[in-house]
Design an enzyme around this catalytic site. Sequence first.
Site, PDB file in Angstrom:
ATOM      1  N   GLY A   9       1.039  -1.313  -0.036  1.00 38.50           N
ATOM      2  CA  GLY A   9       0.039   0.148  -0.098  1.00 38.50           C
ATOM      3  C   GLY A   9       0.734   1.258  -0.212  1.00 38.50           C
ATOM      4  O   GLY A   9       2.011   1.372   0.153  1.00 38.50           O
ATOM      5  N   SER A  13       3.524  -1.830   3.969  1.00 38.76           N
ATOM      6  CA  SER A  13       3.428  -3.125   3.302  1.00 38.76           C
ATOM      7  C   SER A  13       3.008  -4.264   4.208  1.00 38.76           C
ATOM      8  O   SER A  13       3.338  -4.088   5.428  1.00 38.76           O
ATOM      9  CB  SER A  13       4.859  -3.492   2.648  1.00 38.76           C
ATOM     10  OG  SER A  13       5.265  -2.541   1.750  1.00 38.76           O
ATOM     11  N   GLU A 123      -9.026  -4.064  -7.151  1.00 41.32           N
ATOM     12  CA  GLU A 123      -8.923  -3.740  -5.609  1.00 41.32           C
ATOM     13  C   GLU A 123     -10.130  -3.848  -5.249  1.00 41.32           C
ATOM     14  O   GLU A 123     -10.252  -4.322  -3.965  1.00 41.32           O
ATOM     15  CB  GLU A 123      -8.168  -2.558  -5.380  1.00 41.32           C
ATOM     16  CG  GLU A 123      -7.464  -2.120  -4.335  1.00 41.32           C
ATOM     17  CD  GLU A 123      -6.727  -0.991  -3.803  1.00 41.32           C
ATOM     18  OE1 GLU A 123      -6.256  -0.595  -2.815  1.00 41.32           O
ATOM     19  OE2 GLU A 123      -6.570  -0.290  -4.966  1.00 41.32           O
ATOM     20  N   LEU A 151     -10.789   2.600   2.389  1.00 42.19           N
ATOM     21  CA  LEU A 151     -10.075   3.844   2.276  1.00 42.19           C
ATOM     22  C   LEU A 151      -8.679   3.341   2.582  1.00 42.19           C
ATOM     23  O   LEU A 151      -8.149   3.199   3.615  1.00 42.19           O
ATOM     24  CB  LEU A 151     -10.555   4.740   3.420  1.00 42.19           C
ATOM     25  CG  LEU A 151      -9.879   6.181   3.478  1.00 42.19           C
ATOM     26  CD1 LEU A 151     -10.073   7.190   2.296  1.00 42.19           C
ATOM     27  CD2 LEU A 151     -10.312   6.896   4.904  1.00 42.19           C
ATOM     28  N   GLY A 153      -4.405   5.043   1.547  1.00 40.85           N
ATOM     29  CA  GLY A 153      -3.557   6.238   1.466  1.00 40.85           C
ATOM     30  C   GLY A 153      -3.631   6.856   0.131  1.00 40.85           C
ATOM     31  O   GLY A 153      -4.007   8.094   0.175  1.00 40.85           O
ATOM     32  N   GLY A 154      -3.915   6.186  -1.014  1.00 41.31           N
ATOM     33  CA  GLY A 154      -3.835   6.985  -2.382  1.00 41.31           C
ATOM     34  C   GLY A 154      -5.297   6.902  -2.914  1.00 41.31           C
ATOM     35  O   GLY A 154      -5.436   7.689  -3.702  1.00 41.31           O
ATOM     36  N   SER A 155      -6.127   5.904  -2.592  1.00 39.49           N
ATOM     37  CA  SER A 155      -7.322   5.835  -3.089  1.00 39.49           C
ATOM     38  C   SER A 155      -8.177   5.504  -2.151  1.00 39.49           C
ATOM     39  O   SER A 155      -8.123   4.850  -1.294  1.00 39.49           O
ATOM     40  CB  SER A 155      -7.223   4.985  -4.374  1.00 39.49           C
ATOM     41  OG  SER A 155      -6.666   3.616  -4.145  1.00 39.49           O
ATOM     42  N   VAL A 156      -9.531   5.522  -2.827  1.00 43.12           N
ATOM     43  CA  VAL A 156     -10.510   4.759  -1.854  1.00 43.12           C
ATOM     44  C   VAL A 156     -11.491   4.258  -3.036  1.00 43.12           C
ATOM     45  O   VAL A 156     -11.792   4.619  -4.079  1.00 43.12           O
ATOM     46  CB  VAL A 156     -11.527   5.927  -1.262  1.00 43.12           C
ATOM     47  CG1 VAL A 156     -11.968   6.860  -2.191  1.00 43.12           C
ATOM     48  CG2 VAL A 156     -12.510   5.302  -0.253  1.00 43.12           C
ATOM     49  N   GLN A 157     -11.952   2.909  -2.693  1.00 44.61           N
ATOM     50  CA  GLN A 157     -12.911   2.191  -3.360  1.00 44.61           C
ATOM     51  C   GLN A 157     -14.343   1.864  -2.924  1.00 44.61           C
ATOM     52  O   GLN A 157     -14.058   1.627  -2.017  1.00 44.61           O
ATOM     53  CB  GLN A 157     -11.999   0.736  -3.571  1.00 44.61           C
ATOM     54  CG  GLN A 157     -10.891   0.792  -4.553  1.00 44.61           C
ATOM     55  CD  GLN A 157      -9.716   1.466  -4.016  1.00 44.61           C
ATOM     56  OE1 GLN A 157      -9.044   2.344  -4.528  1.00 44.61           O
ATOM     57  NE2 GLN A 157      -9.364   0.896  -2.875  1.00 44.61           N
TER      58      GLN A 157
END
Length: 305
Positions: A9, A13, A123, A151, A153-157
Amino acid sequence: AYTVVMDAGSTGSRVHIFRFRKQGGSFELVSDTFHQLKPGLSAFAGDPQAAAGSLEPLLERAAEAVPAELRAGTNLELRATAGLRLLPGAQADDILEAVRGRFAASPFHSSRDDVSILDGSDEGAYMWLTMNYLLGNLEKGYAGTVGSIDLGGGSVQQAYALSDTSAAQAPPGYVQRVRAGDHAYNVYVHSYLGHGLMAGRAGVFESGSRRGAVSPCLPSGFSGEYLYAGKAHTVEGPSTQGGAEACAADVRLSLRQDAACGVEAQCSFGGAWGGGGGEGAKTMYLTSYFFDRAVETGLVPESAT
């Protein structure tokens, strides 16, 4: 049987050592041994060997968990997420290549394709599948499943199951067909790259940059630098306390809530289609940094960790 999966992530890791028991033609999960470390691979941008070396403690943990006679037949893979997706140029590819070299020297089995960057939609789909597998929902049909919002660190799905009718009316690129045993589901999935916890903070600072370095989202008197994905943001807090409304305005700017998605009244933010809702979205489970923030704010007791 065992399999070893590393989750790379943006902020750390992690390794999962899964142990399975074969039951007829399927596998039953017996245990999941989990370890994590910080920082993530993206913190070593420009130094791929150091990035690969940072995984050494996780490899050691995996070797401890898997019996020596089974290691050569145990698959080892790494799937990276938004932290590497956001790195410029060839930095991400260089890190993945170094990791492949390190895995080839490990006692586990690992092919070139076992080290890659996950697409954001994959993901989200895997999180949805994992969540409903653990809850025992995969035999209940789409209306008996739950949705997930993950949620990072770089994206949210976001992901949830859709009816066949809703899936047939979906814009291209939003629905994945996910198989689970004898069942198949239409899953709405969207990954909001740049809106994870760390990336989203950088986006808020950029949205408010019209005021210069001052951000109402910071404490009064604060002065410092926020570094994310190789870019430094020099920021200051306001001279007086109380900037909640101005901070919220900067957040809304960063979300681009008014951006069109092509489906009237069903847009979420950033020009994305929100899926339209339905039975599969009636219950949402929030994961990853949502949990951490809930603990920090007292919404969830520390004992829950």
